[in-house]
Structures are given as C-alpha cells and as structure tokens.
Scaffold this active site. Structure first.
Site, PDB file in Angstrom:
ATOM      1  N   SER A 187       0.840  -1.201   0.000  1.00 15.83           N
ATOM      2  CA  SER A 187       0.000   0.000   0.000  1.00 15.83           C
ATOM      3  C   SER A 187       0.874   1.251   0.000  1.00 15.83           C
ATOM      4  O   SER A 187       1.811   1.347   0.794  1.00 15.83           O
ATOM      5  CB  SER A 187      -0.908   0.017   1.234  1.00 15.83           C
ATOM      6  OG  SER A 187      -1.738  -1.116   1.230  1.00 15.83           O
ATOM      7  N   GLU A 219      -4.270  -7.172   6.092  1.00 14.31           N
ATOM      8  CA  GLU A 219      -3.775  -7.185   7.489  1.00 14.31           C
ATOM      9  C   GLU A 219      -4.137  -8.512   8.154  1.00 14.31           C
ATOM     10  O   GLU A 219      -4.416  -8.577   9.363  1.00 14.31           O
ATOM     11  CB  GLU A 219      -4.257  -5.953   8.260  1.00 14.31           C
ATOM     12  CG  GLU A 219      -3.715  -4.676   7.601  1.00 14.31           C
ATOM     13  CD  GLU A 219      -3.323  -3.553   8.520  1.00 14.31           C
ATOM     14  OE1 GLU A 219      -3.322  -3.731   9.741  1.00 14.31           O
ATOM     15  OE2 GLU A 219      -2.986  -2.466   7.988  1.00 14.31           O
TER      16      GLU A 219
HETATM   17  P1  FAD Z   1      -3.303 -16.406   0.630  1.00 18.11           P
HETATM   18  O1  FAD Z   1      -2.484 -16.444   1.849  1.00 18.11           O
HETATM   19  O2  FAD Z   1      -2.814 -17.139  -0.571  1.00 18.11           O
HETATM   20  O3  FAD Z   1      -4.760 -16.935   0.982  1.00 18.11           O
HETATM   21  C1  FAD Z   1      -5.725 -17.315  -0.005  1.00 18.11           C
HETATM   22  C2  FAD Z   1      -6.964 -17.839   0.733  1.00 18.11           C
HETATM   23  O4  FAD Z   1      -6.605 -19.001   1.492  1.00 18.11           O
HETATM   24  C3  FAD Z   1      -7.517 -16.834   1.738  1.00 18.11           C
HETATM   25  O5  FAD Z   1      -8.922 -16.927   1.774  1.00 18.11           O
HETATM   26  C4  FAD Z   1      -6.938 -17.315   3.054  1.00 18.11           C
HETATM   27  O6  FAD Z   1      -7.692 -16.917   4.178  1.00 18.11           O
HETATM   28  C5  FAD Z   1      -6.970 -18.818   2.852  1.00 18.11           C
HETATM   29  N1  FAD Z   1      -6.007 -19.502   3.738  1.00 18.11           N
HETATM   30  C6  FAD Z   1      -4.663 -19.393   3.730  1.00 18.11           C
HETATM   31  N2  FAD Z   1      -4.135 -20.154   4.696  1.00 18.11           N
HETATM   32  C7  FAD Z   1      -5.172 -20.764   5.329  1.00 18.11           C
HETATM   33  C8  FAD Z   1      -5.280 -21.664   6.423  1.00 18.11           C
HETATM   34  N3  FAD Z   1      -4.209 -22.091   7.086  1.00 18.11           N
HETATM   35  N4  FAD Z   1      -6.515 -22.071   6.810  1.00 18.11           N
HETATM   36  C9  FAD Z   1      -7.616 -21.627   6.154  1.00 18.11           C
HETATM   37  N5  FAD Z   1      -7.579 -20.764   5.107  1.00 18.11           N
HETATM   38  C10 FAD Z   1      -6.370 -20.331   4.714  1.00 18.11           C
HETATM   39  N6  FAD Z   1       0.609  -6.601   2.524  1.00 18.11           N
HETATM   40  C11 FAD Z   1       1.655  -5.909   3.036  1.00 18.11           C
HETATM   41  O7  FAD Z   1       2.621  -6.479   3.529  1.00 18.11           O
HETATM   42  N7  FAD Z   1       1.642  -4.549   3.040  1.00 18.11           N
HETATM   43  C12 FAD Z   1       0.618  -3.844   2.530  1.00 18.11           C
HETATM   44  O8  FAD Z   1       0.641  -2.601   2.569  1.00 18.11           O
HETATM   45  C13 FAD Z   1      -0.491  -4.550   1.983  1.00 18.11           C
HETATM   46  N8  FAD Z   1      -1.532  -3.863   1.434  1.00 18.11           N
HETATM   47  C14 FAD Z   1      -2.506  -4.556   0.770  1.00 18.11           C
HETATM   48  C15 FAD Z   1      -3.466  -3.841   0.058  1.00 18.11           C
HETATM   49  C16 FAD Z   1      -4.426  -4.524  -0.679  1.00 18.11           C
HETATM   50  C17 FAD Z   1      -5.430  -3.751  -1.472  1.00 18.11           C
HETATM   51  C18 FAD Z   1      -4.448  -5.947  -0.666  1.00 18.11           C
HETATM   52  C19 FAD Z   1      -5.486  -6.701  -1.452  1.00 18.11           C
HETATM   53  C20 FAD Z   1      -3.507  -6.644   0.051  1.00 18.11           C
HETATM   54  C21 FAD Z   1      -2.514  -5.960   0.770  1.00 18.11           C
HETATM   55  N9  FAD Z   1      -1.507  -6.647   1.447  1.00 18.11           N
HETATM   56  C22 FAD Z   1      -0.449  -5.960   1.990  1.00 18.11           C
HETATM   57  C23 FAD Z   1      -1.443  -8.095   1.391  1.00 18.11           C
HETATM   58  C24 FAD Z   1      -2.459  -8.804   2.280  1.00 18.11           C
HETATM   59  O9  FAD Z   1      -2.072  -8.719   3.616  1.00 18.11           O
HETATM   60  C25 FAD Z   1      -2.551 -10.252   1.802  1.00 18.11           C
HETATM   61  O10 FAD Z   1      -3.256 -10.225   0.580  1.00 18.11           O
HETATM   62  C26 FAD Z   1      -3.226 -11.158   2.803  1.00 18.11           C
HETATM   63  O11 FAD Z   1      -2.460 -11.281   3.973  1.00 18.11           O
HETATM   64  C27 FAD Z   1      -3.507 -12.560   2.221  1.00 18.11           C
HETATM   65  O12 FAD Z   1      -2.405 -13.088   1.560  1.00 18.11           O
HETATM   66  P2  FAD Z   1      -2.579 -13.677   0.062  1.00 18.11           P
HETATM   67  O13 FAD Z   1      -3.241 -12.639  -0.729  1.00 18.11           O
HETATM   68  O14 FAD Z   1      -1.272 -14.194  -0.384  1.00 18.11           O
HETATM   69  O15 FAD Z   1      -3.623 -14.880   0.216  1.00 18.11           O
HETATM   70  N1  2MC Z   2       2.977 -10.105  18.946  1.00 22.45           N
HETATM   71  C1  2MC Z   2       4.238 -10.460  19.244  1.00 22.45           C
HETATM   72  N2  2MC Z   2       4.800 -11.604  18.816  1.00 22.45           N
HETATM   73  C2  2MC Z   2       4.053 -12.404  18.044  1.00 22.45           C
HETATM   74  C3  2MC Z   2       2.731 -12.101  17.681  1.00 22.45           C
HETATM   75  C4  2MC Z   2       2.188 -10.892  18.174  1.00 22.45           C
HETATM   76  N3  2MC Z   2       0.942 -10.520  17.866  1.00 22.45           N
HETATM   77  N4  2MC Z   2       2.239 -13.074  16.898  1.00 22.45           N
HETATM   78  C5  2MC Z   2       3.210 -13.990  16.775  1.00 22.45           C
HETATM   79  N5  2MC Z   2       4.323 -13.570  17.459  1.00 22.45           N
HETATM   80  C6  2MC Z   2       5.558 -14.294  17.635  1.00 22.45           C
HETATM   81  C7  2MC Z   2       5.255 -15.601  18.348  1.00 22.45           C
HETATM   82  O1  2MC Z   2       5.266 -15.413  19.743  1.00 22.45           O
HETATM   83  C8  2MC Z   2       6.350 -16.505  17.871  1.00 22.45           C
HETATM   84  O2  2MC Z   2       7.536 -16.299  18.603  1.00 22.45           O
HETATM   85  P1  2MC Z   2       7.965 -17.358  19.768  1.00 22.45           P
HETATM   86  O3  2MC Z   2       8.126 -18.681  19.065  1.00 22.45           O
HETATM   87  O4  2MC Z   2       9.214 -16.770  20.301  1.00 22.45           O
HETATM   88  O5  2MC Z   2       6.834 -17.372  20.746  1.00 22.45           O
HETATM   89  C9  2MC Z   2       6.614 -16.003  16.451  1.00 22.45           C
HETATM   90  O6  2MC Z   2       6.095 -14.683  16.373  1.00 22.45           O
HETATM   91  C10 2MC Z   2       5.930 -16.870  15.420  1.00 22.45           C
HETATM   92  O7  2MC Z   2       4.554 -16.898  15.684  1.00 22.45           O
HETATM   93  P2  2MC Z   2       3.652 -18.109  15.272  1.00 22.45           P
HETATM   94  O8  2MC Z   2       4.270 -19.378  15.793  1.00 22.45           O
HETATM   95  O9  2MC Z   2       2.253 -17.799  15.657  1.00 22.45           O
HETATM   96  O10 2MC Z   2       3.831 -18.072  13.662  1.00 22.45           O
HETATM   97  P3  2MC Z   2       3.029 -18.825  12.533  1.00 22.45           P
HETATM   98  O11 2MC Z   2       3.890 -18.818  11.340  1.00 22.45           O
HETATM   99  O12 2MC Z   2       2.460 -20.101  13.020  1.00 22.45           O
HETATM  100  O13 2MC Z   2       1.692 -17.919  12.249  1.00 22.45           O
HETATM  101  C11 2MC Z   2       0.423 -15.990  11.667  1.00 22.45           C
HETATM  102  C12 2MC Z   2       1.648 -16.594  12.342  1.00 22.45           C
HETATM  103  C13 2MC Z   2      -0.366 -16.907  10.758  1.00 22.45           C
HETATM  104  C14 2MC Z   2      -0.505 -15.483  12.761  1.00 22.45           C
HETATM  105  C15 2MC Z   2       1.050 -14.836  10.878  1.00 22.45           C
HETATM  106  O14 2MC Z   2       1.866 -15.335   9.840  1.00 22.45           O
HETATM  107  C16 2MC Z   2       0.041 -13.888  10.286  1.00 22.45           C
HETATM  108  O15 2MC Z   2      -0.453 -12.998  10.986  1.00 22.45           O
HETATM  109  N6  2MC Z   2      -0.258 -14.061   8.959  1.00 22.45           N
HETATM  110  C17 2MC Z   2      -1.065 -13.099   8.264  1.00 22.45           C
HETATM  111  C18 2MC Z   2      -0.155 -12.122   7.516  1.00 22.45           C
HETATM  112  C19 2MC Z   2      -0.681 -10.740   7.583  1.00 22.45           C
HETATM  113  O16 2MC Z   2      -1.409 -10.353   8.486  1.00 22.45           O
HETATM  114  N7  2MC Z   2      -0.300  -9.929   6.618  1.00 22.45           N
HETATM  115  C20 2MC Z   2      -0.672  -8.557   6.614  1.00 22.45           C
HETATM  116  C21 2MC Z   2       0.238  -7.780   5.727  1.00 22.45           C
HETATM  117  S1  2MC Z   2       0.071  -6.050   5.987  1.00 22.45           S
HETATM  118  C22 2MC Z   2      -1.339  -5.540   5.168  1.00 22.45           C
HETATM  119  O17 2MC Z   2      -2.116  -6.336   4.703  1.00 22.45           O
HETATM  120  C23 2MC Z   2      -1.596  -4.101   5.046  1.00 22.45           C
HETATM  121  C24 2MC Z   2      -2.637  -3.673   4.410  1.00 22.45           C
HETATM  122  C25 2MC Z   2      -0.638  -3.161   5.651  1.00 22.45           C
END
Ligand code: FAD
Ligand code: 2MC
Length: 379
Positions: free
Chosen positions: A157, A362
């Site tokens: 973003s 997120e």
């Molecule tokens: P995937 O991880 O491939 O997931 C695909 C589907 O499978 C989803 O429905 C998911 O819930 C499901 N799934 C995956 N694993 C499991 C599981 N274990 N059990 C059940 N279901 C599962 N990221 C950043 O770092 N910074 C940003 O600023 C940012 N901005 C964004 C802005 C936009 C408009 C969008 C669309 C995305 C942005 N993202 C950003 C990325 C966003 O965080 C990811 O798209 C999101 O975390 C999902 O990852 P993915 O798209 O690879 O989907």
């Molecule tokens: N605060 C502090 N530490 C944390 C934490 C938290 N909220 N969550 C996890 N950790 C630590 C955790 O304690 C562990 O360390 P330790 O082994 O020392 O205890 C380590 O991180 C690994 O955590 P997990 O064992 O839970 O890791 P795992 O790989 O199983 O799963 C999961 C983590 C699925 C919760 C993480 O990968 C996740 O949040 N995935 C989604 C990705 C995501 O949110 N992307 C957003 C991108 S940003 C975006 O979309 C924007 C628009 C900006």
C-alpha cells in the site's frame, strides 16, 4: 467502568469528524474514480496530528492510546475509507520505527513522518508468502557495515508514492526466527516498483509490488535486533488490525447514515420506505451489529493499551467481526437504495467495494480465526 467518552476523546472525535466531512467526504468519489492519492490532503492530516496519533510524543507524535486513536480513525473513515486506511498504515509504520528503531534512526525518520513530509509503507507480503508470512524469502545479507537486500514484495500500500519502507527480510534460517525488519529509503538504488494494481476498491491509494535488487542499506537501519523482525511485524499488525476494524466501523456508519436518510425520503406504494416494517427491522439489525462491532474494537484497543496477554486475540476478534459486519451493513444499505445503490452517483457501491478488502488484508479473516482459536485452545 465508564462507557462514555471523556472530554478529550470527544474533542478528538469532533476534530476528526470535521476533517472527514470537509476535507475527505466531498472528494472521496472523485479520488476513487480518478484513482488519486490525495497527497496534499494527507499532509493536511499531518497538520491535525493524524499522521502520528499513537506515535510517542518524544518523536513528535500525539502519543494517544490505541483507544483514542480508534475514535479518530473511525471518524476519518466516514469521510473516505481508503484514505483513512492509508493513514492507519502510515501510523503503524511510524510507530514501528519509533518503537524498535535506534534513537538515530527514529530521529531521522519519525518526526518527518508525523508532519507528513515523508510517507511510509509496510512491506511484509510476498508473491509466495501471504497468510504464511513467516515463510517470506526476501533476504538481507550483512556485508561489513551494510545489509544487501534481494527479493520481492507484493500488494504494498502506498508503494511508488511513499518515501520510507519498513521491510521484513530474512537474515537467518527458515521460519519466523530468521526474519529481521529494516528501514529502507524508498528511492534507494535497486528498489523497483511494479505497475499500479487495478483494484476493486481502496482506489485513493496506490498498491504495487516492489523488487529489491542488491539494495544496500546501512547496518543501522535494522530495527531492534536481528531475528526479531517477525515479532515486530506482528506487534505492528496487532494495532493495525484494530485500525482496519475502525475503518470498517466508520464505513458501516457512513453507509447506515445514508440509508437512514434515503428510506425516509424515498416513497413506494404511497409511503416512505421507512414505514415498511421489514425495512425498519433491517435498519435495526444494521445498527445493533454496528454498535456491537464498535464496542468490540474499543475493548480490543483497551486490551492492547493495557498490555493484556490476550490482546492479540482480541485484536483478531475485532478485525474479523467488524470487517464482516461492515461489508454486510454496506451491502444492506446498498440494497435499501435499490437500483440507485448500484450507481456511482451514490456512495453505496464505493462503500461496498472499499469494505470488502478489509476481510482480506492485514491478515485474512481466516487467519484471524486461526489466531483466536490458538488463544482459546491454549487457555
Ligand atoms: P493467501 O495467503 O494465498 O490466501 C488465499 C486464501 O486461502 C484466503 O482466503 C486465506 O484466508 C486462505 N487460507 C490461507 N491459509 C489458510 C489456512 N491455514 N486455513 C484456512 N484458510 C487459509 N501486505 C503488506 O505487507 N503490506 C501492505 O501494505 C499490503 N496492502 C494490501 C493492500 C491490498 C489492497 C491488498 C489486497 C492486500 C494488501 N496486502 C499488503 C497483502 C495482504 O495482507 C494479503 O493479501 C493477505 O495477507 C492474504 O495473503 P494472500 O493474498 O497471499 O492470500
Ligand atoms: N505479537 C508479538 N509476537 C508475536 C505475535 C504478536 N501478535 N504473533 C506472533 N508472534 C511471535 C510468536 O510469539 C512466535 O515467537 P515465539 O516462538 O518466540 O513465541 C513467532 O512470532 C511466530 O509466531 P507463530 O508461531 O504464531 O507463527 P506462525 O507462522 O504459526 O503464524 C500468523 C503466524 C499466521 C498469525 C502470521 O503469519 C500472520 O499474521 N499471517 C497473516 C499475515 C498478515 O497479516 N499480513 C498482513 C500484511 S500487511 C497488510 O495487509 C496491510 C494492508 C498493511
């Protein structure tokens, strides 16, 4: 326990509401259509303190609690969901640099972020690492006094229009413990940006892929310690998820407000739509669920503020619940507008498009359920 907002919170809420209605709402449709990133307005938001709401005062921020910040973000989102959501990401990045960066690094970037002179992006997601963020592959190799970054990020973003990137990259072995976080100047040699993605919503902010091709950054740009980057990224996202949930609540409120007015004006079968009990019941459910979501968001913010051990699960609950609710409320509001809801002359279709992505980013709402269930089964 007091559910009423205090005087200071009411004052912040008022100033955010004024900004939303005068500086965001009148332009939101145009920014959406033209895909404009409203830099001048974002800088005005800086003048109001909205670019460093929970950034510590020692670094020029307002140092507000997450709860107070949530009140502000919710109001901003009633004006323009997409722009408010970018502001929340910028706040998260500035908080991360202030919290985990050295005094020199934070001093270099954070005050300028708070004023709006420089804008930030958060770079975790990769083409092959979305939900499974800990499997990220971007590498940072230490060579003397510099780290050299190689790899790529997806869906960033603000990318291409921002000035500073917080990048999670691998310095060690596989898994979360091998990840570190870095501050990367957005114009560093070797940082390349992909095309601006064409999106369903969130159109007032650009989204791009980023490639790092032998990008050299000073060793001092490491946030905190090597191997801690994943934990820092997750801590940032705990607050980020509350922020996205507040944007969801604000969007739902804007959609409900529009529907409430419309059903009282629009007549069919010789009476206002508001006189039909099914319409009343639909509105009643929308409001009830919206209030529930708002209270859950504020509870999660309170948990984060007070360092509660289950705060992350509450942030996930608030994000899951508020974003699902928000999409449903916006969609129901669109339905109440009938065919007019489908036209771009009215804001409903934009609210639906903007609200949809909150269920994905997120952390998807499936990942939120994973976090909640892990906490539940651990207890
Ligand atoms: P995937 O991880 O491939 O997931 C695909 C589907 O499978 C989803 O429905 C998911 O819930 C499901 N799934 C995956 N694993 C499991 C599981 N274990 N059990 C059940 N279901 C599962 N990221 C950043 O770092 N910074 C940003 O600023 C940012 N901005 C964004 C802005 C936009 C408009 C969008 C669309 C995305 C942005 N993202 C950003 C990325 C966003 O965080 C990811 O798209 C999101 O975390 C999902 O990852 P993915 O798209 O690879 O989907
Ligand atoms: N605060 C502090 N530490 C944390 C934490 C938290 N909220 N969550 C996890 N950790 C630590 C955790 O304690 C562990 O360390 P330790 O082994 O020392 O205890 C380590 O991180 C690994 O955590 P997990 O064992 O839970 O890791 P795992 O790989 O199983 O799963 C999961 C983590 C699925 C919760 C993480 O990968 C996740 O949040 N995935 C989604 C990705 C995501 O949110 N992307 C957003 C991108 S940003 C975006 O979309 C924007 C628009 C900006």
């Amino acid at each position: 326990m007091d559910f009423a907002l205090n005087e200071q919170q009411l004052a912040f809420q008022d100033s955010a509401r004024d900004f939303a209605s005068s500086r965001l709402a009148p332009f939101a449709a145009e920014w959406d259509l033209e895909e404009t990133f409203p830099l001048a307005t974002i800088r005005e938001a800086g003048d109001m303190g909205f670019l460093g709401l929970y950034t510590p005062e020692s670094h020029g921020g307002l140092g507000l609690s997450r709860l107070d910040s949530a009140i502000v973000f919710e109001e901003l989102a009633t004006g323009c969901t997409s722009t408010a959501a970018y502001l929340t990401i910028h706040n998260m990045v500035s908080w991360m640099i202030a919290s985990f960066g050295s005094a020199t690094l934070a001093g270099e970037w954070v005050p300028r972020m708070v004023s709006g002179e420089v804008l930030g992006s958060y770079c975790l997601t990769e083409p092959g690492a979305g939900s499974d963020a800990a499997s990220l592959k971007t590498r940072a190799e230490k060579k003397g006094e510099v780290y050299v970054l190689n790899g790529s990020k997806m869906f960033i973003s603000g990318a291409g229009s921002t000035d500073v990137l917080v990048v999670m990259a691998r310095t060690g072995g596989p898994g979360p413990k091998g990840v570190s976080a870095f501050v990367v100047p957005a114009n560093a040699p070797g940082v390349q940006y992909g095309k601006k993605e064409k999106k369903m919503g969130w159109n007032s902010q650009p989204t791009r892929a980023i490639t790092f091709d032998n990008v050299e950054i000073p060793a001092g740009n490491l946030l905190g310690e090597e191997g801690m980057g994943f934990a820092y990224a997750m801590k940032g996202l705990d607050g980020g998820r509350i922020n996205i949930a507040t944007c969801a609540v604000g969007t739902a409120q804007a959609a409900l407000n529009a529907a409430q007015r419309y059903v009282q004006e629009r007549q069919q079968f010789g009476q206002p739509l508001a006189d039909f009990q099914t319409v009343q019941f639909r509105l009643a459910d929308m409001l009830t669920e919206l209030v529930a979501a708002r209270q859950m968001v504020r509870l999660a913010a309170f948990k984060l503020d007070s360092g509660s051990s289950d705060a992350s699960a509450y942030c996930a609950m608030a994000k899951r619940f508020a974003t699902d609710l928000s999409f449903n409320v916006a969609n129901n509001a669109l339905q109440l507008f009938g065919g007019y809801g489908y036209l771009k002359d009215f804001p409903l279709e934009r609210h639906v498009r903007d609200a949809r992505v909150h269920q994905i980013l997120e952390g998807t709402n499936e990942v939120m359920r994973m976090i909640i269930a892990r906490q539940l089964l651990k207890d």
